[in-house]
Design a protein around this motif. Sequence first.
Motif, PDB file in Angstrom:
ATOM      1  N   UNK A  68      38.890  32.581  53.157  1.00 39.04           N
ATOM      2  CA  UNK A  68      38.591  33.199  51.851  1.00 39.04           C
ATOM      3  C   UNK A  68      39.656  34.222  51.471  1.00 39.04           C
ATOM      4  N   UNK A  69      39.944  34.287  50.181  1.00 42.58           N
ATOM      5  CA  UNK A  69      40.836  35.331  49.662  1.00 42.58           C
ATOM      6  C   UNK A  69      40.020  36.588  49.390  1.00 42.58           C
ATOM      7  N   UNK A  70      40.650  37.739  49.566  1.00 46.30           N
ATOM      8  CA  UNK A  70      39.958  39.025  49.395  1.00 46.30           C
ATOM      9  C   UNK A  70      40.559  39.795  48.230  1.00 46.30           C
ATOM     10  N   UNK A  71      39.675  40.342  47.374  1.00 41.74           N
ATOM     11  CA  UNK A  71      40.062  41.201  46.255  1.00 41.74           C
ATOM     12  C   UNK A  71      39.332  42.533  46.441  1.00 41.74           C
ATOM     13  N   UNK A 130      43.961  45.504  45.439  1.00 41.28           N
ATOM     14  CA  UNK A 130      44.873  44.958  46.436  1.00 41.28           C
ATOM     15  C   UNK A 130      44.255  43.648  46.912  1.00 41.28           C
ATOM     16  N   UNK A 131      45.100  42.677  47.277  1.00 39.14           N
ATOM     17  CA  UNK A 131      44.578  41.346  47.593  1.00 39.14           C
ATOM     18  C   UNK A 131      45.155  40.790  48.885  1.00 39.14           C
ATOM     19  N   UNK A 132      44.363  39.912  49.510  1.00 37.63           N
ATOM     20  CA  UNK A 132      44.843  39.014  50.579  1.00 37.63           C
ATOM     21  C   UNK A 132      44.569  37.616  50.060  1.00 37.63           C
ATOM     22  N   UNK A 173      35.172  54.302  42.822  1.00 33.64           N
ATOM     23  CA  UNK A 173      34.286  53.156  42.976  1.00 33.64           C
ATOM     24  C   UNK A 173      35.107  52.026  43.575  1.00 33.64           C
ATOM     25  N   UNK A 174      34.697  51.565  44.751  1.00 30.72           N
ATOM     26  CA  UNK A 174      35.420  50.523  45.479  1.00 30.72           C
ATOM     27  C   UNK A 174      34.582  49.249  45.453  1.00 30.72           C
ATOM     28  N   UNK A 175      35.227  48.138  45.135  1.00 25.30           N
ATOM     29  CA  UNK A 175      34.510  46.860  45.081  1.00 25.30           C
ATOM     30  C   UNK A 175      35.271  45.815  45.879  1.00 25.30           C
ATOM     31  N   UNK A 176      34.586  45.171  46.793  1.00 20.69           N
ATOM     32  CA  UNK A 176      35.152  44.136  47.658  1.00 20.69           C
ATOM     33  C   UNK A 176      34.579  42.799  47.222  1.00 20.69           C
ATOM     34  N   UNK A 177      35.430  41.886  46.737  1.00 23.71           N
ATOM     35  CA  UNK A 177      35.022  40.545  46.325  1.00 23.71           C
ATOM     36  C   UNK A 177      35.732  39.514  47.196  1.00 23.71           C
ATOM     37  N   UNK A 178      34.986  38.526  47.654  1.00 25.19           N
ATOM     38  CA  UNK A 178      35.529  37.486  48.519  1.00 25.19           C
ATOM     39  C   UNK A 178      35.493  36.153  47.782  1.00 25.19           C
ATOM     40  N   UNK A 179      36.667  35.582  47.534  1.00 27.57           N
ATOM     41  CA  UNK A 179      36.770  34.295  46.831  1.00 27.57           C
ATOM     42  C   UNK A 179      36.782  33.156  47.854  1.00 27.57           C
ATOM     43  N   UNK A 180      35.843  32.199  47.769  1.00 36.31           N
ATOM     44  CA  UNK A 180      35.815  31.111  48.744  1.00 36.31           C
ATOM     45  C   UNK A 180      37.133  30.345  48.776  1.00 36.31           C
ATOM     46  N   UNK A 181      37.434  29.775  49.931  1.00 34.90           N
ATOM     47  CA  UNK A 181      38.609  28.924  50.046  1.00 34.90           C
ATOM     48  C   UNK A 181      38.400  27.601  49.339  1.00 34.90           C
ATOM     49  N   UNK A 182      39.442  26.788  49.320  1.00 34.67           N
ATOM     50  CA  UNK A 182      39.373  25.494  48.654  1.00 34.67           C
ATOM     51  C   UNK A 182      38.976  24.404  49.629  1.00 34.67           C
ATOM     52  N   UNK A 183      38.293  23.400  49.126  1.00 26.75           N
ATOM     53  CA  UNK A 183      38.008  22.223  49.935  1.00 26.75           C
ATOM     54  C   UNK A 183      39.336  21.527  50.257  1.00 26.75           C
ATOM     55  N   UNK A 184      39.622  21.389  51.530  1.00 26.42           N
ATOM     56  CA  UNK A 184      40.900  20.822  51.932  1.00 26.42           C
ATOM     57  C   UNK A 184      41.920  21.874  52.279  1.00 26.42           C
ATOM     58  N   UNK A 185      41.560  23.168  52.103  1.00 29.92           N
ATOM     59  CA  UNK A 185      42.468  24.237  52.491  1.00 29.92           C
ATOM     60  C   UNK A 185      43.613  24.434  51.510  1.00 29.92           C
ATOM     61  N   UNK A 205      33.689  48.153  55.494  1.00 25.71           N
ATOM     62  CA  UNK A 205      33.050  47.746  54.244  1.00 25.71           C
ATOM     63  C   UNK A 205      33.004  46.228  54.203  1.00 25.71           C
ATOM     64  N   UNK A 206      31.981  45.692  53.542  1.00 21.72           N
ATOM     65  CA  UNK A 206      31.774  44.261  53.360  1.00 21.72           C
ATOM     66  C   UNK A 206      31.771  43.961  51.866  1.00 21.72           C
ATOM     67  N   UNK A 207      31.756  42.687  51.472  1.00 28.39           N
ATOM     68  CA  UNK A 207      31.685  42.389  50.036  1.00 28.39           C
ATOM     69  C   UNK A 207      30.532  43.126  49.379  1.00 28.39           C
ATOM     70  N   UNK A 208      30.839  43.874  48.334  1.00 26.29           N
ATOM     71  CA  UNK A 208      29.866  44.723  47.647  1.00 26.29           C
ATOM     72  C   UNK A 208      30.583  45.871  46.970  1.00 26.29           C
ATOM     73  N   UNK A 209      29.808  46.849  46.514  1.00 27.05           N
ATOM     74  CA  UNK A 209      30.345  47.983  45.770  1.00 27.05           C
ATOM     75  C   UNK A 209      30.012  49.278  46.490  1.00 27.05           C
ATOM     76  N   UNK A 210      30.974  50.203  46.504  1.00 27.91           N
ATOM     77  CA  UNK A 210      30.840  51.466  47.224  1.00 27.91           C
ATOM     78  C   UNK A 210      31.350  52.615  46.358  1.00 27.91           C
ATOM     79  N   UNK A 211      30.891  53.832  46.678  1.00 29.12           N
ATOM     80  CA  UNK A 211      31.386  55.036  46.005  1.00 29.12           C
ATOM     81  C   UNK A 211      31.929  56.005  47.038  1.00 29.12           C
ATOM     82  N   UNK A 212      32.980  56.712  46.648  1.00 32.06           N
ATOM     83  CA  UNK A 212      33.609  57.732  47.482  1.00 32.06           C
ATOM     84  C   UNK A 212      34.302  58.703  46.531  1.00 32.06           C
TER      85      UNK A 212
END
Length: 500
Positions: A86-89, A142-144, A178-190, A61-68
């Motif tokens: 990027x952080x993953x939600x 769940x998050x990374x 309903x599964x949703x994958x959101x990717x939060x961009x990293x910060x400038x400078x890490x 799965x990639x960032x987006x919404x899914x059903x199962x």
Amino acid sequence: MTACAAGPVAAVAAALCVLAALPGQAVAAPADEPGGVPVYGMADDAKKVKGTAGSGEAPGIEPGTYTDSIGRGEKRYYRVELDAKASAFISAVAAPEPGSRVKGVGEGLKLALENVDGSACSGSGQPQFSAEGAAYPIADHATRLIGVNDQCQEAGPYLFSVERESPATSDPARWPLEIRFMSEPGLKGGPAAVPSAPGEDTAADDETPAPVTGGAKRQAHGGSGFNDAGSLSRGVWKDRIRPGETRFYRVPVDWGQRLNAAVELGSANSPGEYPPTIYDGLGVTAYNPARGQFDDDPFVSYTADKSAQAALYTPPVEYARRFGFSDNTPCVAGWHYLAVTVSPKLSKYFKSTASLTLRVDVKGKAQAGPRYAGDASAAGFGVSEADKEQAETGRNAADGKSSDTLQLVAYGGIGAGAALILGLAVWTLTARRRAAAAPGGFPAQGAPGGPGTQGEGQSGTVPLRAGHGPDQRYGPTHGPGPGAGPWPGPGQQQPPQQRQ
């Protein structure tokens, strides 16, 4: 599919085609109309996916919404590819059919994100039912998180899993997911660029403030899920809800702010003498923009001859709080959600719907957010001026998307229409100049009113053939006839260019 025209009016036709091709919005029945409890509203653009019992064949799965869907006691795996920035939600919503049997406390989902070697990431979720015997949508993520001290900081493949924890006495039906994958961009400078830790003035103030009072109640439009949640701003709102129903609302909460909300359920019209108290009669749950649940969802008791109120106060939206041990739900700016649930046991007092009052406040002054290395708003994080405007109007999420699309089409249509009018004006001016330059002052071929047209001639009219109606005009293939068209009949003087 609607065919779109080409040529000078292609732009306008294209705009009209977009309007014709827009999917029709399903209009939900008003809450005070009779009918069954609505099911959870899945996202229209969600993709179907089928998780596997083993991790080796897990679908990606990639960032987006899914059903199962998931059965009792099952565990489903999904594979994701993460980078080192990027952080993953990744959230999961379980939506049992209204009226389904649930044990209550202890039954629900267990969510996890882990390395393929089995090392678990620090952010896991475990949404559970808090009301005995009442089925309603539950959700968490769940998050990374980049910068957290765990084993999930490297780029590579990861596994997201959803496990259903249900006793044998629970409803045997499969639960829609309903599964949703959101990717939060990293910060400038890490990770070194993480904003400073929260100040004492916001971190220490955890006591729930008094709810908002005063002002006229505005009409809210609760949705059946996250995807059509009704938008709310600061103030007092009213709505209606069925026993056994969960209605969703959303509030824009920016960096430095926190949501304070109180939900009231009105008393019954005819409660009878000495009505019993129904435990877990009213509940409200708060979620962050990535559908992560804040603490436990508080349910309160309800007695039919009195109103009941459930209140909550979310933590401040501060980036550094995600690294604290006390906050399991990361705070990010964006739409915060409220899910309001009324026990089906209240159907003995409300045959149709019950009155609902929502008192909404956003505490704190909006602050500048972290310096993202990418577009966080496109990923679903942050608060825009359009979000604030939508919250003031009370439109739900589905209405907002339709309005944005129609506005874009309208702007395109206006621009295309202006271009079309300008083009026609230039064409008409050119044609008139050509007519004036023609021999004898007669219209040139192809100009308005000239041969081959039924437009305006030198006299401004097109004579009709005697004894015939307007549809009997001569066209360019018929040639001139006696007393017809712009040319004279027998015995009349012909135009100079027509003389023998």
